[in-house]
Design a protein around this motif. Structure first.
Motif, PDB file in Angstrom:
ATOM      1  N   MET A  72      10.609 -70.124 -34.652  1.00 27.54           N
ATOM      2  CA  MET A  72      10.465 -68.709 -35.109  1.00 27.54           C
ATOM      3  C   MET A  72      10.386 -68.777 -36.764  1.00 27.54           C
ATOM      4  SD  MET A  72      10.882 -67.342 -32.174  1.00 27.54           S
ATOM      5  CE  MET A  72      11.287 -65.725 -32.323  1.00 27.54           C
ATOM      6  N   PHE A  91      10.529 -65.636 -39.979  1.00 24.87           N
ATOM      7  CA  PHE A  91      10.997 -64.094 -40.243  1.00 24.87           C
ATOM      8  C   PHE A  91      10.742 -64.100 -41.641  1.00 24.87           C
ATOM      9  CE2 PHE A  91      12.877 -64.120 -36.060  1.00 24.87           C
ATOM     10  CZ  PHE A  91      13.777 -65.331 -35.606  1.00 24.87           C
ATOM     11  N   TYR A 145      12.465 -61.382 -44.497  1.00 20.70           N
ATOM     12  CA  TYR A 145      13.593 -60.346 -45.278  1.00 20.70           C
ATOM     13  C   TYR A 145      13.183 -59.928 -46.336  1.00 20.70           C
ATOM     14  CZ  TYR A 145      16.268 -62.199 -41.236  1.00 20.70           C
ATOM     15  OH  TYR A 145      17.138 -62.500 -40.090  1.00 20.70           O
ATOM     16  N   SER A 193      22.397 -56.816 -49.249  1.00 20.95           N
ATOM     17  CA  SER A 193      22.075 -57.898 -48.350  1.00 20.95           C
ATOM     18  C   SER A 193      20.763 -58.068 -47.828  1.00 20.95           C
ATOM     19  CB  SER A 193      23.065 -57.420 -47.215  1.00 20.95           C
ATOM     20  OG  SER A 193      23.050 -58.364 -45.951  1.00 20.95           O
ATOM     21  N   LEU A 194      20.392 -58.743 -46.716  1.00 22.53           N
ATOM     22  CA  LEU A 194      19.145 -58.905 -46.261  1.00 22.53           C
ATOM     23  C   LEU A 194      18.805 -57.952 -45.160  1.00 22.53           C
ATOM     24  CD1 LEU A 194      20.256 -61.808 -47.303  1.00 22.53           C
ATOM     25  CD2 LEU A 194      18.380 -62.624 -46.045  1.00 22.53           C
ATOM     26  N   LEU A 206      15.784 -57.402 -42.320  1.00 24.88           N
ATOM     27  CA  LEU A 206      14.842 -57.892 -41.765  1.00 24.88           C
ATOM     28  C   LEU A 206      13.229 -57.167 -41.859  1.00 24.88           C
ATOM     29  CD1 LEU A 206      13.722 -60.317 -39.889  1.00 24.88           C
ATOM     30  CD2 LEU A 206      14.236 -58.919 -37.801  1.00 24.88           C
ATOM     31  N   THR A 235       8.982 -60.376 -37.623  1.00 20.94           N
ATOM     32  CA  THR A 235       8.961 -61.745 -36.906  1.00 20.94           C
ATOM     33  C   THR A 235       7.637 -62.241 -37.112  1.00 20.94           C
ATOM     34  OG1 THR A 235      10.919 -61.361 -35.484  1.00 20.94           O
ATOM     35  CG2 THR A 235       9.380 -63.195 -35.000  1.00 20.94           C
ATOM     36  N   GLN A 246      19.069 -70.704 -38.656  1.00 21.59           N
ATOM     37  CA  GLN A 246      18.049 -70.289 -39.132  1.00 21.59           C
ATOM     38  C   GLN A 246      18.173 -70.618 -40.805  1.00 21.59           C
ATOM     39  OE1 GLN A 246      17.376 -65.678 -37.817  1.00 21.59           O
ATOM     40  NE2 GLN A 246      16.789 -65.942 -39.688  1.00 21.59           N
ATOM     41  N   PHE A 298      16.617 -70.651 -44.732  1.00 24.79           N
ATOM     42  CA  PHE A 298      15.895 -69.705 -45.644  1.00 24.79           C
ATOM     43  C   PHE A 298      15.114 -70.430 -46.888  1.00 24.79           C
ATOM     44  CE2 PHE A 298      17.417 -65.593 -44.023  1.00 24.79           C
ATOM     45  CZ  PHE A 298      18.432 -65.959 -43.201  1.00 24.79           C
ATOM     46  N   GLN A 352      27.828 -66.080 -37.523  1.00 23.32           N
ATOM     47  CA  GLN A 352      27.418 -66.777 -38.727  1.00 23.32           C
ATOM     48  C   GLN A 352      27.927 -66.635 -39.943  1.00 23.32           C
ATOM     49  OE1 GLN A 352      23.327 -68.190 -37.988  1.00 23.32           O
ATOM     50  NE2 GLN A 352      24.084 -69.590 -36.665  1.00 23.32           N
ATOM     51  N   TYR A 383      27.258 -67.019 -44.127  1.00 26.04           N
ATOM     52  CA  TYR A 383      26.500 -67.780 -45.061  1.00 26.04           C
ATOM     53  C   TYR A 383      26.920 -67.586 -46.459  1.00 26.04           C
ATOM     54  CZ  TYR A 383      22.736 -68.266 -41.584  1.00 26.04           C
ATOM     55  OH  TYR A 383      21.822 -68.719 -40.534  1.00 26.04           O
ATOM     56  N   PRO A 430      20.028 -67.930 -48.552  1.00 22.89           N
ATOM     57  CA  PRO A 430      21.457 -68.078 -47.717  1.00 22.89           C
ATOM     58  C   PRO A 430      21.603 -69.492 -47.044  1.00 22.89           C
ATOM     59  CG  PRO A 430      20.649 -65.982 -47.159  1.00 22.89           C
ATOM     60  CD  PRO A 430      19.389 -66.663 -47.847  1.00 22.89           C
ATOM     61  N   LEU A 453      23.920 -71.753 -44.378  1.00 17.21           N
ATOM     62  CA  LEU A 453      24.850 -71.520 -43.541  1.00 17.21           C
ATOM     63  C   LEU A 453      26.085 -72.539 -43.757  1.00 17.21           C
ATOM     64  CD1 LEU A 453      25.332 -70.892 -40.349  1.00 17.21           C
ATOM     65  CD2 LEU A 453      24.470 -72.882 -39.763  1.00 17.21           C
ATOM     66  N   ARG A 478      23.218 -62.556 -33.980  1.00 18.00           N
ATOM     67  CA  ARG A 478      21.972 -62.301 -33.183  1.00 18.00           C
ATOM     68  C   ARG A 478      22.380 -61.224 -31.974  1.00 18.00           C
ATOM     69  NH1 ARG A 478      21.201 -67.570 -34.546  1.00 18.00           N
ATOM     70  NH2 ARG A 478      19.208 -67.895 -35.381  1.00 18.00           N
ATOM     71  N   ASN A 514      16.507 -66.093 -29.102  1.00 16.07           N
ATOM     72  CA  ASN A 514      15.869 -66.289 -30.223  1.00 16.07           C
ATOM     73  C   ASN A 514      15.482 -65.048 -31.111  1.00 16.07           C
ATOM     74  OD1 ASN A 514      15.383 -69.158 -30.048  1.00 16.07           O
ATOM     75  ND2 ASN A 514      13.695 -68.948 -28.539  1.00 16.07           N
ATOM     76  N   THR A 515      16.263 -64.170 -31.073  1.00 16.69           N
ATOM     77  CA  THR A 515      15.938 -63.015 -31.981  1.00 16.69           C
ATOM     78  C   THR A 515      16.656 -63.152 -33.434  1.00 16.69           C
ATOM     79  OG1 THR A 515      18.207 -61.938 -31.265  1.00 16.69           O
ATOM     80  CG2 THR A 515      16.306 -61.436 -30.176  1.00 16.69           C
ATOM     81  N   PRO A 516      16.107 -62.715 -34.491  1.00 18.48           N
ATOM     82  CA  PRO A 516      16.620 -63.035 -35.846  1.00 18.48           C
ATOM     83  C   PRO A 516      17.875 -62.668 -36.163  1.00 18.48           C
ATOM     84  CG  PRO A 516      14.907 -61.088 -35.932  1.00 18.48           C
ATOM     85  CD  PRO A 516      14.998 -61.685 -34.582  1.00 18.48           C
ATOM     86  N   LEU A 517      18.438 -63.072 -37.043  1.00 15.90           N
ATOM     87  CA  LEU A 517      19.746 -62.666 -37.476  1.00 15.90           C
ATOM     88  C   LEU A 517      19.842 -61.331 -38.032  1.00 15.90           C
ATOM     89  CD1 LEU A 517      20.879 -66.179 -39.181  1.00 15.90           C
ATOM     90  CD2 LEU A 517      21.948 -65.143 -37.093  1.00 15.90           C
ATOM     91  N   VAL A 518      21.003 -60.591 -37.995  1.00 14.15           N
ATOM     92  CA  VAL A 518      21.261 -59.330 -38.749  1.00 14.15           C
ATOM     93  C   VAL A 518      22.400 -59.767 -39.461  1.00 14.15           C
ATOM     94  CG1 VAL A 518      21.971 -57.088 -38.187  1.00 14.15           C
ATOM     95  CG2 VAL A 518      20.312 -58.020 -36.597  1.00 14.15           C
ATOM     96  N   PHE A 519      22.309 -59.102 -40.783  1.00 10.85           N
ATOM     97  CA  PHE A 519      23.392 -59.698 -41.508  1.00 10.85           C
ATOM     98  C   PHE A 519      24.194 -58.190 -41.979  1.00 10.85           C
ATOM     99  CE2 PHE A 519      22.624 -63.536 -43.241  1.00 10.85           C
ATOM    100  CZ  PHE A 519      20.916 -63.944 -42.863  1.00 10.85           C
ATOM    101  N   GLY A 520      25.412 -58.448 -42.300  1.00 13.69           N
ATOM    102  CA  GLY A 520      26.434 -57.465 -42.758  1.00 13.69           C
ATOM    103  C   GLY A 520      26.044 -57.300 -44.310  1.00 13.69           C
TER     104      GLY A 520
END
Lengths: 112, 111
Positions: free
Chosen positions: A31, A33, A35, A42-43, A45, A48, A101, A103, B33, B35, B43, B45, B92, B96-102
């Motif tokens: 995959m 992505f 951002y 923060s990041l 999205l 995709t 993931q 970056f 996760q 980062y 970022p 990990l 997530r 396989n969906t993308p990461l969502v961040f705080g």
């Protein structure tokens, strides 16, 4: 692991122009992505990048403004079209390999 | 989409102090996760936690996953200037969906 590079690392652009950011991964990732990261934030999205088909965009982002290509498993481009100062931000490419993931270092865009 | 709340948003401490950063959600995390991002870089990990109650250590960093998998914490012991950066928790929604961040915690450690 995967190492991701982006070009350019930074650019200063005039309002109304477009910029294409390139993302290269050193290994095949499942995959990819894109951002956006506003200064001090923060990041978020954008989309995709799907190989061989149209990208999947998140709410608030559209293909006409942020066209994305992904011709193969290791390369993608993001274009920021008809730029305005509000597009000034850091744009990050990311590649997914398994549960991890990775970056890129980001492209810092300033629109005057 | 799962929302992640991080606190504090900013933290400035002296070298040698301890600190804790928190990440919470109203929903259960499948995994979480942490980062760290330094200026001019993407970022990187630090750790992935999956099991409720899990504790992982990475040198002076201790990561804890809540029993109910709705919260996580990052504790740094004897902080050093090299710990300065933006700490982000991410998850997530599925597969396989993308990461969502705080929103992140921006840490500054002063020598």
């Amino acid at each position: 692991s995967a190492v991701i590079s982006q070009k350019p690392s930074r650019d200063i652009c005039q309002r109304g122009t477009s910029l294409t950011i390139q993302c290269q991964v050193d290994s095949q990732v499942t995959m990819m992505f894109w951002y956006r990261q506003q200064p001090g934030q923060s990041l978020t999205l954008i989309a995709t990048a799907n190989q061989g088909s149209e990208a999947t965009y998140e709410s608030g982002f559209v293909i006409d403004k942020f066209p994305i290509s992904r011709p193969n498993l290791t390369f993608s481009t993001l274009t920021v079209s008809n730029m305005s100062p509000e597009d000034s931000s850091i744009y990050l490419c990311s590649g997914g390999l398994g549960d991890t993931q990775y970056f890129g270092p980001g492209t810092r865009l300033t629109v005057l | 989409t799962q929302l992640l709340e991080q606190s504090p948003q900013f933290l400035s401490i002296q070298e040698g102090e301890n600190l804790t950063v928190y990440c919470n959600s109203s929903s259960v995390f499948s995994s979480l996760q942490w980062y760290r991002q330094e200026p001019g870089e993407g970022p990187v990990l630090l750790v992935t936690v999956v099991t409720g109650g899990e504790v992982k250590k990475l040198k002076r960093l201790t990561f804890q996953f809540g029993d109910a998998r709705k919260d996580s914490s990052l504790h740094i012991t004897a902080a050093q200037p090299g710990d300065t950066g933006l700490y982000l928790c991410a998850t997530r929604n599925s597969g396989n969906t993308p990461l969502v961040f705080g929103k992140g915690t921006r840490l500054s450690v002063i020598a």
